[in-house]
Design a protein around this motif. Sequence first.
Motif, PDB file in Angstrom:
ATOM      1  N   ARG A  55      33.602  99.760 126.614  1.00  0.00           N
ATOM      2  CA  ARG A  55      33.689  98.703 127.616  1.00  0.00           C
ATOM      3  C   ARG A  55      34.820  98.931 128.615  1.00  0.00           C
ATOM      4  O   ARG A  55      34.941  98.212 129.608  1.00  0.00           O
ATOM      5  CB  ARG A  55      33.882  97.340 126.956  1.00  0.00           C
ATOM      6  CG  ARG A  55      32.722  96.915 126.083  1.00  0.00           C
ATOM      7  CD  ARG A  55      32.621  95.411 126.013  1.00  0.00           C
ATOM      8  NE  ARG A  55      32.447  94.809 127.319  1.00  0.00           N
ATOM      9  CZ  ARG A  55      31.299  94.745 127.985  1.00  0.00           C
ATOM     10  NH1 ARG A  55      30.205  95.272 127.464  1.00  0.00           N
ATOM     11  NH2 ARG A  55      31.232  94.178 129.162  1.00  0.00           N
ATOM     12  N   LEU A  56      35.699  99.915 128.342  1.00  0.00           N
ATOM     13  CA  LEU A  56      36.864 100.122 129.198  1.00  0.00           C
ATOM     14  C   LEU A  56      36.558 101.018 130.383  1.00  0.00           C
ATOM     15  O   LEU A  56      35.760 101.951 130.290  1.00  0.00           O
ATOM     16  CB  LEU A  56      38.005 100.749 128.380  1.00  0.00           C
ATOM     17  CG  LEU A  56      38.605  99.917 127.245  1.00  0.00           C
ATOM     18  CD1 LEU A  56      39.665 100.720 126.521  1.00  0.00           C
ATOM     19  CD2 LEU A  56      39.177  98.616 127.762  1.00  0.00           C
ATOM     20  N   LYS A  57      37.222 100.724 131.490  1.00  0.00           N
ATOM     21  CA  LYS A  57      37.215 101.615 132.644  1.00  0.00           C
ATOM     22  C   LYS A  57      38.653 101.756 133.117  1.00  0.00           C
ATOM     23  O   LYS A  57      39.497 100.884 132.831  1.00  0.00           O
ATOM     24  CB  LYS A  57      36.319 101.080 133.754  1.00  0.00           C
ATOM     25  CG  LYS A  57      36.750  99.771 134.373  1.00  0.00           C
ATOM     26  CD  LYS A  57      35.774  99.340 135.468  1.00  0.00           C
ATOM     27  CE  LYS A  57      36.239  98.087 136.194  1.00  0.00           C
ATOM     28  NZ  LYS A  57      36.346  96.913 135.314  1.00  0.00           N
TER      29      LYS A  57
ATOM     30  N   ASP B 214      41.681  98.936 133.446  1.00  0.00           N
ATOM     31  CA  ASP B 214      41.521  97.750 132.602  1.00  0.00           C
ATOM     32  C   ASP B 214      42.753  97.560 131.717  1.00  0.00           C
ATOM     33  O   ASP B 214      43.357  98.528 131.248  1.00  0.00           O
ATOM     34  CB  ASP B 214      40.280  97.879 131.713  1.00  0.00           C
ATOM     35  CG  ASP B 214      39.000  97.526 132.470  1.00  0.00           C
ATOM     36  OD1 ASP B 214      39.093  96.813 133.480  1.00  0.00           O
ATOM     37  OD2 ASP B 214      37.918  97.968 132.040  1.00  0.00           O
TER      38      ASP B 214
ATOM     39  N   PHE C 232      44.160  95.769 128.190  1.00  0.00           N
ATOM     40  CA  PHE C 232      43.727  95.189 126.923  1.00  0.00           C
ATOM     41  C   PHE C 232      44.940  94.981 126.024  1.00  0.00           C
ATOM     42  O   PHE C 232      46.044  95.465 126.307  1.00  0.00           O
ATOM     43  CB  PHE C 232      42.690  96.084 126.222  1.00  0.00           C
ATOM     44  CG  PHE C 232      43.205  97.441 125.817  1.00  0.00           C
ATOM     45  CD1 PHE C 232      43.636  97.678 124.515  1.00  0.00           C
ATOM     46  CD2 PHE C 232      43.249  98.494 126.724  1.00  0.00           C
ATOM     47  CE1 PHE C 232      44.103  98.924 124.123  1.00  0.00           C
ATOM     48  CE2 PHE C 232      43.722  99.742 126.354  1.00  0.00           C
ATOM     49  CZ  PHE C 232      44.146  99.950 125.050  1.00  0.00           C
TER      50      PHE C 232
ATOM     51  N   GLU D 201      47.489  99.308 129.913  1.00  0.00           N
ATOM     52  CA  GLU D 201      46.492  99.642 130.935  1.00  0.00           C
ATOM     53  C   GLU D 201      45.822 100.966 130.579  1.00  0.00           C
ATOM     54  O   GLU D 201      46.498 101.972 130.334  1.00  0.00           O
ATOM     55  CB  GLU D 201      47.147  99.749 132.313  1.00  0.00           C
ATOM     56  CG  GLU D 201      46.161 100.078 133.429  1.00  0.00           C
ATOM     57  CD  GLU D 201      46.819 100.175 134.789  1.00  0.00           C
ATOM     58  OE1 GLU D 201      46.274 100.889 135.664  1.00  0.00           O
ATOM     59  OE2 GLU D 201      47.889  99.551 134.978  1.00  0.00           O
TER      60      GLU D 201
ATOM     61  N   THR E 104      42.382  92.140 131.070  1.00  0.00           N
ATOM     62  CA  THR E 104      41.111  92.065 131.807  1.00  0.00           C
ATOM     63  C   THR E 104      39.917  92.264 130.891  1.00  0.00           C
ATOM     64  O   THR E 104      38.778  92.065 131.312  1.00  0.00           O
ATOM     65  CB  THR E 104      41.064  93.145 132.913  1.00  0.00           C
ATOM     66  OG1 THR E 104      41.144  94.445 132.306  1.00  0.00           O
ATOM     67  CG2 THR E 104      42.211  92.984 133.887  1.00  0.00           C
ATOM     68  N   ILE E 105      40.171  92.682 129.651  1.00  0.00           N
ATOM     69  CA  ILE E 105      39.090  92.912 128.695  1.00  0.00           C
ATOM     70  C   ILE E 105      39.179  91.869 127.592  1.00  0.00           C
ATOM     71  O   ILE E 105      40.197  91.750 126.922  1.00  0.00           O
ATOM     72  CB  ILE E 105      39.171  94.330 128.083  1.00  0.00           C
ATOM     73  CG1 ILE E 105      38.909  95.372 129.173  1.00  0.00           C
ATOM     74  CG2 ILE E 105      38.170  94.513 126.957  1.00  0.00           C
ATOM     75  CD1 ILE E 105      37.519  95.327 129.768  1.00  0.00           C
TER      76      ILE E 105
ATOM     77  N   ASP F  41      37.635  97.326 142.545  1.00  0.00           N
ATOM     78  CA  ASP F  41      37.160  97.242 141.160  1.00  0.00           C
ATOM     79  C   ASP F  41      37.063  95.781 140.745  1.00  0.00           C
ATOM     80  O   ASP F  41      37.892  94.954 141.130  1.00  0.00           O
ATOM     81  CB  ASP F  41      38.116  97.975 140.215  1.00  0.00           C
ATOM     82  CG  ASP F  41      37.891  99.476 140.233  1.00  0.00           C
ATOM     83  OD1 ASP F  41      36.790  99.880 140.630  1.00  0.00           O
ATOM     84  OD2 ASP F  41      38.809 100.219 139.868  1.00  0.00           O
TER      85      ASP F  41
ATOM     86  N   GLU G  80      36.688  93.042 137.524  1.00  0.00           N
ATOM     87  CA  GLU G  80      36.819  92.813 136.092  1.00  0.00           C
ATOM     88  C   GLU G  80      35.606  92.019 135.599  1.00  0.00           C
ATOM     89  O   GLU G  80      35.086  91.167 136.309  1.00  0.00           O
ATOM     90  CB  GLU G  80      38.100  92.035 135.799  1.00  0.00           C
ATOM     91  CG  GLU G  80      39.366  92.783 136.202  1.00  0.00           C
ATOM     92  CD  GLU G  80      40.596  91.904 136.159  1.00  0.00           C
ATOM     93  OE1 GLU G  80      40.493  90.805 135.562  1.00  0.00           O
ATOM     94  OE2 GLU G  80      41.632  92.297 136.700  1.00  0.00           O
TER      95      GLU G  80
END
Length: 464
Positions: free
Chosen positions: A135-137, A140, A142, A150, A170-171, A293, A295
């Motif tokens: 799910r990460l880009k 992001d 977490f 980051e 953001t996650i 980008d 979120e």
Amino acid sequence: MAKEATEKKIDKIQIPCNCLDVLAQQLYGCAIQQRWNAEQLYELVKKSYCYHNLSREDFFSVLSYLAGEYALEAKNVYAKIWYDPTTKELGKRGRLARMIYMTNIGTIPEESFVNVLLAAGQEKIGVIDEAFLERLKPGDVFVLGGNKYEFLYTRGMNAYVKPSIYRPPTIPSWFSEMLPLSFDLALEISRFRKLLAEKFETKKSEKEIKDFITEFLGVEKATSEAIFNYFKMQHNYSKIPHEKRLLIEHYVETGYGEKPKHFVILHSLYGRRVNDALSRALAYLVARFGGRDIEIGINDNGFFLASLNDMQVIRALKFLNEKNIEAVLEEAIERTEVFKRRFRHCATRSLMILRSYKGKSKSVGKQQLKSGFLLGAVQKLDNNFPILRETRREILQDLMDIEAAKQVLEWIAEGKIKIEEIYSSVPSPFALNLIMQGYADLLKIEDKIAFLKRMYEAIREKTK
């Protein structure tokens, strides 16, 4: 869910069809057993329900891959069968064919934890689940061990990060093994929402509504009371989203940095798999329109898009339809972690990557490194390479629910679902849980309770 179970209703069964990686395994096994005529083998494969509508193009593209026609020897992917296009006969290649087949077949992918390392200094700070990494880009934020990081990039089974002091997560918290809500059950809940919304809008008495909830769902009075209060608060705040009303809520959050954070919450009760497809497609389009980008946060009840800049979500929603969502999603997922990881699964199933050879096993980390090299090679070689197409199919049909997402977009285009927008200074009761997901790991239980009480009072004050 209890009501559906009591009425003996079950969800529709979805059987994956035309899985090209599994087909590669089966064709290799057939070639080891005996020589085959390709046309006869094609007809045999089509007798399986899973491949009853398999196209000739897909069948022969997998044969071409197994026969080594894509010239991947430089990447240590060798031909596993021989195929004569003149006689259309095929058979096994190599004396170790049976050993390779028996020690590498299977459909359940090997997974492992991913090491999280600081990019500066290579210090290991913990591990995360591989499915969470999907799910990460880059960019992001977490939470791990109570601290914010980051995400920067990955190398094999290592994820490289840097501390993030000022930016909020953001996650959202990981869902672990929680199964997604099925599309069928989600639609039933949406119908129940509509029935309740109509009763509130026609000003039915509190007793009448509570009695309806108790009888319709077969629940106790305490449960009925809780459901009534939840829906009443949402109704008083704005509107209740349901099967005919897609509510889009605009909310601005302040207090982080110089710029406020814009949230656009879509109350789309279609289940996590459908919301995953819709959110990724819309986020990709919004990013294309605005050059930023976006979120994303999702759950079964809806999803949000967030950015420090204004977002053209309505424009993206008008552009997106049942005909173009598949192409949009294929572009959106092409350079993501989920694509890299799922390609490894498909490459291993199709025997591009051998987990075991001559008694030596290859670790998941080495498999991931190998798949990274292979992915770059086949993308340059042919974007329609069968295992690339299978990776896209697996993500869109198995991980997400592209067909149900198309159905929702078709209903919107036909006017069966109306889009309504609201603007709020505090998240609505239905949106609060979705917004809170990103901060759940940062709050202690006591802080979380206090926060929820403050939000409850703020919402209650607004609905007076």
